[in-house]
Design a protein around this motif. Structure first.
Motif, mmCIF file in Angstrom:
data_model
loop_
_atom_site.group_PDB
_atom_site.id
_atom_site.type_symbol
_atom_site.label_atom_id
_atom_site.label_comp_id
_atom_site.label_asym_id
_atom_site.label_seq_id
_atom_site.Cartn_x
_atom_site.Cartn_y
_atom_site.Cartn_z
ATOM 1 N N LYS A 187 -64.461 32.886 15.049
ATOM 2 C CA LYS A 187 -65.569 33.462 14.280
ATOM 3 C C LYS A 187 -66.036 34.735 14.975
ATOM 4 C CE LYS A 187 -67.840 31.811 10.575
ATOM 5 N NZ LYS A 187 -68.284 30.466 10.416
ATOM 6 N N PHE A 188 -66.308 35.755 14.178
ATOM 7 C CA PHE A 188 -66.853 37.015 14.700
ATOM 8 C C PHE A 188 -68.074 37.341 13.863
ATOM 9 C CE2 PHE A 188 -65.956 41.092 17.000
ATOM 10 C CZ PHE A 188 -67.000 41.836 16.455
ATOM 11 N N LEU A 189 -69.260 37.203 14.481
ATOM 12 C CA LEU A 189 -70.480 37.496 13.718
ATOM 13 C C LEU A 189 -71.001 38.879 14.086
ATOM 14 C CD1 LEU A 189 -73.384 35.126 12.829
ATOM 15 C CD2 LEU A 189 -73.818 37.493 13.430
ATOM 16 N N GLN A 190 -71.064 39.731 13.098
ATOM 17 C CA GLN A 190 -71.591 41.079 13.279
ATOM 18 C C GLN A 190 -73.061 41.070 12.839
ATOM 19 O OE1 GLN A 190 -70.614 43.702 14.726
ATOM 20 N NE2 GLN A 190 -71.815 45.344 13.849
ATOM 21 N N VAL A 191 -73.955 41.362 13.804
ATOM 22 C CA VAL A 191 -75.387 41.357 13.490
ATOM 23 C C VAL A 191 -75.744 42.727 12.913
ATOM 24 C CG1 VAL A 191 -77.714 41.075 14.413
ATOM 25 C CG2 VAL A 191 -75.819 39.739 15.379
ATOM 26 N N SER A 192 -76.042 42.747 11.630
ATOM 27 C CA SER A 192 -76.328 44.026 10.988
ATOM 28 C C SER A 192 -77.764 44.050 10.464
ATOM 29 C CB SER A 192 -75.304 44.281 9.882
ATOM 30 O OG SER A 192 -75.485 45.576 9.348
ATOM 31 N N VAL B 30 -67.396 35.406 18.856
ATOM 32 C CA VAL B 30 -68.150 36.610 19.237
ATOM 33 C C VAL B 30 -69.390 36.729 18.360
ATOM 34 C CG1 VAL B 30 -68.101 39.148 19.412
ATOM 35 C CG2 VAL B 30 -66.011 37.831 19.852
ATOM 36 N N ILE B 31 -70.529 37.039 18.990
ATOM 37 C CA ILE B 31 -71.730 37.413 18.229
ATOM 38 C C ILE B 31 -72.154 38.779 18.771
ATOM 39 C CG2 ILE B 31 -74.069 36.789 17.524
ATOM 40 C CD1 ILE B 31 -73.394 33.877 18.066
ATOM 41 N N ASN B 32 -72.054 39.793 17.930
ATOM 42 C CA ASN B 32 -72.273 41.165 18.393
ATOM 43 C C ASN B 32 -73.675 41.669 18.047
ATOM 44 O OD1 ASN B 32 -71.911 43.758 19.380
ATOM 45 N ND2 ASN B 32 -70.897 44.484 17.516
ATOM 46 N N PHE B 33 -74.581 41.507 19.025
ATOM 47 C CA PHE B 33 -75.929 42.066 18.878
ATOM 48 C C PHE B 33 -75.998 43.475 19.465
ATOM 49 C CE2 PHE B 33 -77.018 37.479 19.143
ATOM 50 C CZ PHE B 33 -77.978 37.347 18.159
ATOM 51 N N ALA B 34 -75.055 43.823 20.352
ATOM 52 C CA ALA B 34 -75.181 45.080 21.108
ATOM 53 C C ALA B 34 -75.209 46.282 20.178
ATOM 54 C CB ALA B 34 -74.015 45.228 22.089
ATOM 55 N N ALA B 35 -76.213 47.101 20.344
ATOM 56 C CA ALA B 35 -76.301 48.334 19.548
ATOM 57 C C ALA B 35 -77.422 49.194 20.094
ATOM 58 C CB ALA B 35 -76.593 48.000 18.083
ATOM 59 N N GLU B 36 -77.327 50.469 19.809
ATOM 60 C CA GLU B 36 -78.502 51.326 19.889
ATOM 61 C C GLU B 36 -79.280 51.013 18.619
ATOM 62 O OE1 GLU B 36 -79.619 53.369 22.213
ATOM 63 O OE2 GLU B 36 -77.936 52.978 23.547
ATOM 64 N N SER B 37 -80.581 50.724 18.753
ATOM 65 C CA SER B 37 -81.264 50.103 17.615
ATOM 66 C C SER B 37 -82.459 50.876 17.063
ATOM 67 C CB SER B 37 -81.717 48.700 18.021
ATOM 68 O OG SER B 37 -82.747 48.790 18.998
ATOM 69 N N HIS B 38 -82.788 52.043 17.642
ATOM 70 C CA HIS B 38 -84.039 52.663 17.187
ATOM 71 C C HIS B 38 -83.805 53.933 16.357
ATOM 72 C CE1 HIS B 38 -88.212 53.285 16.858
ATOM 73 N NE2 HIS B 38 -88.334 54.207 17.779
ATOM 74 N N VAL B 39 -84.298 53.905 15.123
ATOM 75 C CA VAL B 39 -84.080 55.010 14.176
ATOM 76 C C VAL B 39 -84.555 56.347 14.753
ATOM 77 C CG1 VAL B 39 -84.744 55.931 11.911
ATOM 78 C CG2 VAL B 39 -84.206 53.493 12.165
ATOM 79 N N ASP B 40 -85.764 56.377 15.336
ATOM 80 C CA ASP B 40 -86.285 57.655 15.847
ATOM 81 C C ASP B 40 -85.377 58.245 16.919
ATOM 82 O OD1 ASP B 40 -88.566 57.838 14.216
ATOM 83 O OD2 ASP B 40 -89.666 56.463 15.506
ATOM 84 N N ARG B 41 -84.851 57.375 17.787
ATOM 85 C CA ARG B 41 -83.938 57.888 18.822
ATOM 86 C C ARG B 41 -82.660 58.406 18.179
ATOM 87 N NH1 ARG B 41 -84.947 56.103 24.601
ATOM 88 N NH2 ARG B 41 -86.721 54.698 24.485
ATOM 89 N N SER B 42 -82.218 57.788 17.094
ATOM 90 C CA SER B 42 -80.979 58.248 16.444
ATOM 91 C C SER B 42 -81.183 59.617 15.819
ATOM 92 C CB SER B 42 -80.488 57.237 15.403
ATOM 93 O OG SER B 42 -81.170 57.332 14.164
#
Ligand code: NAD
Ligand code: TYD
Length: 337
Positions: free
Chosen positions: A120-125, A79-91
């Motif tokens: 393998k589980f890669l968390q994209v941070s 697993v490679i986890n890119f999925a996220a809400e990614s924009h600081v202003d929207r948060s």
């Protein structure tokens, strides 16, 4: 064959990763699970469409039934986890969806990963989990976590959850924490594309605060080569910082964009600062360089020029985006300027 679930693969960084990896390797079978939020765009994936070792599934990583079904159907082992809400202003405008997608979504993926014994589980941070630096110093992997925005706190929560799954259940989790990315296909809400597009449209360039907040910029391909290196060779339970040692105050970037596009600095408009705005990010990436042999390949000057040129040449891509629902967000964030 490596059967890899890549999540968020229709976004800026995830699509760049999928196009890169499928072009380079034929031993990866990629299932791209993406909800197609406002930020997801299948046009980013045209180079991968129709490849026999690629499947796209529209769905939410919070949907445990769907995630489990996909692990089973495609015999997912990575697993490679890119999925996220990614924009600081929207948060800052609304944090709930950040908690859902970034924290609960990661938990759902980890639970399936545990049940299906992934290799393998890669968390994209992000480096934003470390908080803000003063004038000196760099983030290392042992810097205390001090996230300041709803976005970064949701990413930090996901990191901690992922590490706990390694500690408790032995899930082979690895984490990358990268600095600010730029490059083609970045959604227009982020600093660099927003400033390029506004310049091309002769619109004001909204610089927050005094413009002296510093970010450490990396070209998206360099980030994804680091993801590849950590995915292939990273040690389970470890965190790897990723950056290209390219710190710049925001105002310098804005002026550089204006210069490249032969426009006047009178377009710059200093606006009210972002609440809780982190002052400076800067990454020490010596661990990944020394242990995994990765290093950034792109010089900022060349890669930013390429990026600006891409936006000049690909108006179709961003005009469709900014004419739609994005207008509503722009009005809320920036008013009618
Ligand atoms: P992006 O906003 O461009 O793309 C995010 C993608 O995730 C979109 O395709 C969206 O549809 C999808 N998505 C969102 N919620 C989902 C859900 N619940 N289920 C399935 N799919 C969902 O973001 P990006 O800039 O490509 O960032 C990708 C990852 O990299 C994120 O995890 C982000 O935190 C991290 N990151 C980004 C940067 C940066 O500078 N952009 C830097 C470091 C780390
Ligand atoms: P951004 O691209 O939102 O990334 P992040 O906040 O995740 O680092 O912003 C980069 C920097 O640019 C940040 O210091 C905020 C600033 N910024 C502006 O000054 N004006 C803008 O319109 C935007 C979107 C960002």
């Amino acid at each position: 064959m490596k059967n890899v679930l890549v999540t968020g693969g229709a976004g800026f960084i995830g699509s760049n990763f999928i196009n890169y990896i499928l072009d380079k390797r034929d031993d990866y079978f990629v299932v791209n699970l993406d909800k197609l939020t406002y930020a997801g765009n299948l046009e980013n994936l045209i180079p991968s469409e129709g490849k026999k070792n690629y499947r796209f599934v529209r769905g939410d990583i919070c949907n445990a039934e769907l995630v489990d079904y996909l692990f089973n159907k495609y015999k997912i082992k990575y697993v490679i986890n890119f999925a996220a809400e990614s924009h600081v202003d929207r948060s800052i405008l609304g944090s709930e969806v950040f908690f859902r997608s970034n924290v609960i979504g990661t938990n759902v993926l980890l639970e399936s990963a545990r049940r299906y014994n992934v290799e393998k589980f890669l968390q994209v941070s992000t480096d934003e989990v470390y908080g803000s630096l003063g004038a000196e110093g760099l983030f290392t992997e042992t810097t205390e976590l001090h996230p300041n925005s709803p976005y970064s706190s949701s990413k930090a929560a996901a990191d901690l959850m992922a590490l706990s799954f390694h500690h408790t259940y032995g899930v082979p989790v690895v984490i990358t924490r990268c600095s600010n990315n730029y490059g083609p296909y970045q959604f227009p809400e982020k600093l660099i594309p927003l400033m390029i597009i506004n310049t091309l449209n002769n619109k004001k360039l909204p610089v927050y605060g005094d413009g002296m907040n510093v970010r450490d910029w990396i070209y998206v391909i360099d980030h994804n080569k680091a993801v590849e290196a950590v995915f292939e060779s990273g040690k389970p339970g470890e965190v790897y910082n990723v950056g290209a040692s390219n710190e710049m105050p925001n105002i310098e970037i804005v002026k550089l964009i204006l210069k490249e596009l032969n426009k006047d600095e009178s377009l710059i408009e200093y606006v009210k600062d972002r609440p809780g705005h982190d002052r400076r990010y800067a990454i020490d990436s010596s661990k990944i360089q020394n242990e995994l042999g990765w290093k950034p390949e792109f010089e900022f000057e060349e890669a930013i020029s390429r990026t600006i040129k891409w936006y000049v040449d690909n108006k179709n891509w961003w005009e469709r985006i900014i004419s739609g629902e994005y207008q509503k967000y722009y009005q809320t964030q920036y008013g009618s300027r």
